[in-house]
Design an enzyme around this catalytic site. Sequence first.
Site, PDB file in Angstrom:
ATOM      1  N   GLU A 205       0.467  -1.110  -0.194  1.00 13.58           N
ATOM      2  CA  GLU A 205      -0.163   0.118   0.182  1.00 13.58           C
ATOM      3  C   GLU A 205       0.895   1.286  -0.062  1.00 13.58           C
ATOM      4  O   GLU A 205       0.225   2.440   0.450  1.00 13.58           O
ATOM      5  CB  GLU A 205      -1.067  -0.200   1.565  1.00 13.58           C
ATOM      6  CG  GLU A 205      -2.109  -1.527   1.178  1.00 13.58           C
ATOM      7  CD  GLU A 205      -3.076  -1.010   2.045  1.00 13.58           C
ATOM      8  OE1 GLU A 205      -2.978  -0.134   3.275  1.00 13.58           O
ATOM      9  OE2 GLU A 205      -4.148  -1.799   2.582  1.00 13.58           O
ATOM     10  N   LYS A 337     -15.303  -1.704   1.971  1.00 14.53           N
ATOM     11  CA  LYS A 337     -15.248  -2.048   1.024  1.00 14.53           C
ATOM     12  C   LYS A 337     -15.961  -2.774   0.663  1.00 14.53           C
ATOM     13  O   LYS A 337     -16.696  -3.566   0.309  1.00 14.53           O
ATOM     14  CB  LYS A 337     -14.243  -3.067   1.768  1.00 14.53           C
ATOM     15  CG  LYS A 337     -12.793  -2.292   2.562  1.00 14.53           C
ATOM     16  CD  LYS A 337     -12.021  -3.658   3.263  1.00 14.53           C
ATOM     17  CE  LYS A 337     -10.907  -3.499   3.975  1.00 14.53           C
ATOM     18  NZ  LYS A 337      -9.737  -4.167   4.631  1.00 14.53           N
ATOM     19  N   ARG A 366      -8.533  -1.580  -0.776  1.00 13.83           N
ATOM     20  CA  ARG A 366      -7.619  -2.976  -0.743  1.00 13.83           C
ATOM     21  C   ARG A 366      -6.226  -2.827  -1.414  1.00 13.83           C
ATOM     22  O   ARG A 366      -5.963  -2.598  -1.130  1.00 13.83           O
ATOM     23  CB  ARG A 366      -9.213  -3.970  -1.094  1.00 13.83           C
ATOM     24  CG  ARG A 366     -10.107  -4.541  -1.208  1.00 13.83           C
ATOM     25  CD  ARG A 366     -10.147  -4.263   0.141  1.00 13.83           C
ATOM     26  NE  ARG A 366      -9.942  -5.823   0.804  1.00 13.83           N
ATOM     27  CZ  ARG A 366     -10.484  -6.763   1.184  1.00 13.83           C
ATOM     28  NH1 ARG A 366     -11.555  -6.488   0.484  1.00 13.83           N
ATOM     29  NH2 ARG A 366     -10.550  -8.303   1.840  1.00 13.83           N
ATOM     30  N   SER A 367      -5.549  -3.787  -0.310  1.00 13.70           N
ATOM     31  CA  SER A 367      -4.242  -3.969  -0.654  1.00 13.70           C
ATOM     32  C   SER A 367      -4.082  -3.922  -2.272  1.00 13.70           C
ATOM     33  O   SER A 367      -2.660  -3.534  -2.649  1.00 13.70           O
ATOM     34  CB  SER A 367      -3.571  -5.060   0.106  1.00 13.70           C
ATOM     35  OG  SER A 367      -4.064  -6.108  -0.042  1.00 13.70           O
ATOM     36  N   LYS A 388      -9.579   5.440   4.099  1.00 20.19           N
ATOM     37  CA  LYS A 388      -8.283   5.081   4.068  1.00 20.19           C
ATOM     38  C   LYS A 388      -8.197   4.869   2.371  1.00 20.19           C
ATOM     39  O   LYS A 388      -8.764   3.450   2.099  1.00 20.19           O
ATOM     40  CB  LYS A 388      -8.188   4.100   4.676  1.00 20.19           C
ATOM     41  CG  LYS A 388      -7.208   3.212   5.340  1.00 20.19           C
ATOM     42  CD  LYS A 388      -7.625   1.451   6.240  1.00 20.19           C
ATOM     43  CE  LYS A 388      -6.799   0.635   6.534  1.00 20.19           C
ATOM     44  NZ  LYS A 388      -7.030  -0.080   6.497  1.00 20.19           N
TER      45      LYS A 388
END
Length: 427
Positions: A205, A337, A366-367, A388
């Site tokens: 990330e 998410k 998401r990563s 985020k």
Amino acid sequence: MTAIVDIVGREILDSRGNPTVEVDVLLEDGALGRAAVPSGASTGAHEAVELRDGDTGRYLGKGVEKAVEAVNGEIFDAIGGLDAEEQAQIDAVMIELDGTPNKARLGANAILGVSLAVAKAAAISNNLPLYRYVGGVNARTLPVPMMNIINGGAHADNPIDFQEFMILPAGAPTFAEGLRWGAEIFHTLKKGLKDAGHNTNVGDEGGFAPNLASAEAALDFVLKAIEKAGFKPGEDVFLGLDCAATEFFKDGAYHYEGEGKVRDIDAQVKYLAQLVGNYPIVTIEDGMSEDDWAGWKQLTDAIGAKCQLVGDDLFVTNVERLGRGIKEATGNAILVKVNQIGSLTETLETVELAHKSGYRAVMSHRSGETEDSTIADLAVATNCGQIKTGSLARSDRTAKYNQLLRIEQELGAQAKYAGKAALKAFA
């Protein structure tokens, strides 16, 4: 005019070099919506199912040709000709077509790709930005970014047990200024790590992944970087953690392999409370394991009044699991998410339930990401006040920040930065 005339699914690569689904939805008036679906590394057991091919001779079993076939075949057959403005109806048709409780037959990656592309096509057809189309005239709050600048856990090859150490520039006057503060702290941290002899390679990330012995060591480096960059911790910039505790919860206890310690549920709660007492931490995500409801309740009772406790693996963007959390007063915020639940309609319903119940919502990547920046628009559309989306490196992360800069500029005087208000009593 807004009838769906064509849907084209394809296999593309995400930021980790794994295949994912991208979908184009074409409307009768020529409007084209495109969406790419993200993918997680640490996934909750209760998430909607991401359909992978399982053919080890192709992409090591991670191909998504089956999901793409579902998009181009069954899904198009079911929703072709429907009005793209009827989002809830289209999502309901796809969910019913799948017929499983977790979208396992067609794949949440297939359904979500279509769901988001439909919304984007309808927005374009209406000559509206996506945040305005989804959120209406009141969509004008820019979120506080939760910037993940040190990575550990499943996101990095280092001994740190917690997955993410974040900075929140909640004291900034605008989103653009908050982003600048974050970038300056990120570069200051890089120099600090380098000077101390640590590597400055980045994780999935975009955060640094140094070989540090404990969470405290990581937090100390971040605090120093905030101060050295000219900002005040606990006033301008706050700290956040994503423990991803499910990843190291075994046999009823939390196994900190990096530290060589085992903490039972009481000790885990005590440890997190201690960290909140010693550092300006205003948010902790997944501090307890996804099915450790008793532990979550204990943590909420202990520090829920002074710290945002975000359920990611606990709630998996799911209305039913969030409903249980609200009923039992467990946690006080939800991570949102889109691919955990698998459709835009269900995502919006979850955010609505959270807000109605006094829980905060945090829009999240998401990563495994792509250049798709839909979640930036959704953060503004839902006025959730927090986003985020990784660090200040890697274009799959900065794509979302750049879209938020555009939205803030476009809104002009109407734009409102959530700032400390997003964190209420905590900041």
